[in-house]
Write a protein that holds these residues in place. Structure first.
Motif, short mmCIF file in Angstrom:
data_model
loop_
_atom_site.label_atom_id
_atom_site.label_comp_id
_atom_site.label_asym_id
_atom_site.label_seq_id
_atom_site.Cartn_x
_atom_site.Cartn_y
_atom_site.Cartn_z
N TRP A 302 1.00 -1.26 -0.30
CA TRP A 302 0.35 -0.35 -0.11
C TRP A 302 0.93 1.15 0.11
CZ3 TRP A 302 -1.75 -4.44 2.36
CH2 TRP A 302 -3.54 -4.33 2.29
N HIS A 334 2.16 0.72 4.43
CA HIS A 334 2.44 1.97 3.46
C HIS A 334 3.83 2.24 3.45
CE1 HIS A 334 4.39 3.66 6.82
NE2 HIS A 334 3.14 3.90 7.84
N ASN A 461 -1.76 6.51 4.46
CA ASN A 461 -2.28 5.38 4.69
C ASN A 461 -3.93 5.44 3.77
OD1 ASN A 461 -1.06 3.13 6.06
ND2 ASN A 461 -1.68 4.79 8.24
N LEU A 463 -4.35 4.79 0.69
CA LEU A 463 -4.47 3.96 -0.47
C LEU A 463 -5.57 2.42 0.84
CD1 LEU A 463 -1.20 3.00 -2.63
CD2 LEU A 463 -3.84 3.37 -3.42
N ALA A 464 -5.38 2.68 1.97
CA ALA A 464 -5.79 1.75 2.47
C ALA A 464 -7.50 2.12 3.05
CB ALA A 464 -5.22 0.90 3.75
N LYS A 512 -10.32 -0.49 -9.90
CA LYS A 512 -9.69 -1.14 -8.82
C LYS A 512 -10.76 -1.84 -8.49
CE LYS A 512 -11.70 2.59 -6.99
NZ LYS A 512 -12.33 4.26 -6.28
#
Length: 634
Positions: A302, A334, A461, A463-464, A512
């Protein structure tokens, strides 16, 4: 009229209480700290800080762990309140527990042109060649630095390892180009490798405009003294008000910075970017002479900044690794998370601490094997690939990457369905949405802040972060599977095979791949219905035929867009669902596509930005699907 200043104080003076210099008693700390200016072959001197633990002496020598950074060697090695080596090293790039436990000499150097070093600064200074006719680059600077260290640090055992994250990962890779014989091991972590394909500056042609502030500060002065002029707490509002990225650049004075002018002049994947791609440079070198010392590439699943680089280098050089010198770590992190607390990834909780486990079980023994004169007895062999499988949440040693040898096609269907079955003739053949540049899809919940690591920023973070908000927008096409009854394990790069049309003449496509949690998660209520991105990326449609030469998209004509998503090592477990989202903006991380073809999107005018109807095809003859690299036995 002028006035001369009197040399004699008008009033009596009290003696100053401040000494000319302050010396910390040498016996108080468990380390010594030296600052030296190391000369390079062109006469430029580089500011270098050498931190030597007191356990290292001329009679009991130690290995050196080197990092070369644009982020201030002084800041990374100075904690005036601490008398302990471990506390004196700040977090970024300092795997402090491993360095202290290993008894290593820690060396951090300012690269040329930054902070205490002399010379001119050039962003990601190109290697010797067409883009750099000078006699120096980061490879020669590293060579000269190592040569000086082994001759001038009496506590050194003549063994040097180099480690670094991000930009410092790039300089770590640079050390591999014609390396010094004393360089015994390298650990490039989340390195900048190819700024156009998928690292800091572009992703598949889409410009990452939230890095404009980084360019401003990094290029603006030796010590990053000029700060990006802020005007909005919410970057979304700031970028929307400015219009194009170049309009904002002119407004804020970014056009004064040399690297910005280079970015502006090279929006496509031309020789400027291709000649700097480190994976290509190393592949050319290792095709002639395979690696002769160990290299461990570290990738974060991530990584919001350099998710492309480590895997691109591994893919390029591992086939040339005749001596089994190249290994890989894939972690649930990350950017830079391997040296951070690893118990959480945003809202996602991970058992134990994967970061600490990796440092103690993999990184520590790995460095010790090559830097210590007496390495640990009976060390456990480091596997070729050490990978953390999310979903199952466990570390595994595997023989190669990608691990999956099988491809499973995940098909988009009518009515927002997603399955392993091909579309049928009875289905509606397409799904459409309107993409309006006046209302682009936020890449994370607003307010979105400039990329950075302040505690309240949220950048690291993102992307999470859950994609649940985006799944409810009318300009995002959403396709969801039934609840899984058997696990599906992905181990490699998913590939988007998108067949789509636009009513405009240019378009971006964001795909995605998402793990949808059950509506309720016992013991962890915040994860109920969570939509966790497993792999996602953007592709600028004008580059579908050639990355180096843009072409307009014929309006209302189905075109095929095939591009890789970042690597995933993840198990979609029973009870979860799989989701695919498709959209045409990811703002303000990426600049808006005007959806009208113009020679350079940087120079797009307000009238160029127009809504477009985007159509995703999922018919028997025009199926859209994601190729999943899957394991037979999850």
């Amino acid at each position: 009229m002028s006035f001369a200043l009197s040399q004699t104080p008008k009033y009596p003076q009290l003696p100053s209480e401040t000494p000319a210099t302050v010396n910390i008693p040498v016996d108080l700390a468990d380390y010594s700290r030296r600052t030296v200016m190391i000369p390079m072959r062109d006469g430029v001197r580089l500011n270098t800080i050498i931190v030597v633990p007191k356990t290292a002496t001329p009679n009991h020598k130690a290995g050196i762990v080197l990092t070369r950074t644009p982020y201030s060697a002084e800041a990374l090695t100075t904690n005036a309140q601490s008398t302990h080596l471990g506390s004196s090293l700040y977090g970024y790039d300092n795997a402090t527990d491993v360095i202290v436990q290993g008894g290593y000499i820690r060396v951090i150097q300012d690269i040329r042109g930054k902070y205490g070093s002399e010379g001119d600064y050039v962003m990601n200074r190109p290697f010797l060649g067409p883009l750099n006719p000078t006699p120096v680059d980061h490879a020669t600077d590293t060579y000269d630095t190592i040569d000086w260290l082994i001759k001038n640090v009496p506590e050194s055992n003549q063994k040097v390892g180099i480690i670094g994250i991000s930009y410092d990962g790039f300089t770590t890779l640079a050390a591999l180009v014609n390396p010094h014989p004393a360089l015994k091991v390298a650990v490039p972590m989340n390195p900048m490798v190819d700024g156009w394909r998928g690292d800091d500056w572009f992703h598949n042609g889409a410009f990452r405009q939230q890095n404009m502030s980084y360019i401003y500060e990094q290029d603006g002065s030796r010590a990053n003294g000029y700060k990006w002029p802020t005007s909005n707490w919410d970057d979304y509002a700031m970028f929307m008000r400015a219009g194009s990225a170049e309009a904002l650049a002119k407004e804020r004075g970014l056009d004064q910075m040399g690297f910005w002018r280079k970015v502006l002049a090279h929006p496509a994947y031309d020789e400027f970017w291709q000649d700097q791609a480190v994976d290509k440079i190393l592949a050319a070198q290792y095709a002639k002479q395979p690696p002769t010392f160990p290299i461990m590439l570290v990738h974060s699943l991530w990584d919001a900044e350099d998710i492309y680089g480590a895997m691109a280098v591994y893919k390029a050089i591992k086939p040339l690794d005749k001596n089994n010198m190249v290994s890989l770590t894939i972690g649930p992190w990350h950017h830079g998370g391997a040296i951070d607390d690893g118990t959480t990834l945003g809202q996602l909780k991970l058992p134990a601490d994967p970061s600490y486990w990796w440092r103690q079980t993999v990184l520590g023994p790995y460095l010790a094997s090559y830097l210590q004169d007496t390495p640990p007895a009976n060390p456990k062999p480091i596997p070729p690939v050490t990978a953390y499988q999310t979903g199952a949440n466990k570390w595994q040693g595997v023989p190669y990457w990608p691990l999956a040898k099988k491809t499973t096609k995940l098909y988009l269907h009518a009515d927002g369905l997603l399955s392993l079955n091909e579309p049928t003739a009875a289905e509606v053949p397409s799904t459409a949405y309107v993409s309006d540049p006046a209302k682009p899809v936020p890449y994370r919940p607003r307010p979105s802040r400039t990329a950075g690591y302040e505690p309240d920023n949220g950048w690291a973070n993102w992307l999470a972060q859950s994609q649940i908000e985006q799944s409810g927008r009318t300009d995002v096409a959403v396709f969801t599977s039934d609840v899984l009854t058997a696990p599906i394990a992905v181990a490699g790069e998913p590939i988007a095979n998108l067949i789509a049309a636009t009513s405009g003449t240019d378009s971006d496509w964001v795909v995605k791949l998402i793990d949808v949690y059950p509506d309720e998660v016992p013991g962890d209520p915040h994860m109920g219905g969570y939509q966790l991105m497993i792999a996602a990326d953007i592709f600028r449609g004008r580059y579908r035929e050639s990355l180096s030469t843009p072409h307009a998209i014929p309006a209302n004509t189905p075109e095929t867009y095939r591009f890789n998503l970042p690597n995933a090592y993840h198990v979609f477990i029973p009870g979860h669902r799989i989701m695919v989202q498709v959209q045409s903006s990811w703002f303000p991380l990426y600049d808006r596509n005007p959806q009208t073809f113009v020679p350079s999107i940087f120079l797009a005018q307000p009238s160029d930005y127009r809504p477009a109807t985007q159509t995703i095809f999922h018919s028997t003859t025009q199926p859209t699907f994601i190729e999943l690299p899957t394991l037979t036995n999850p």
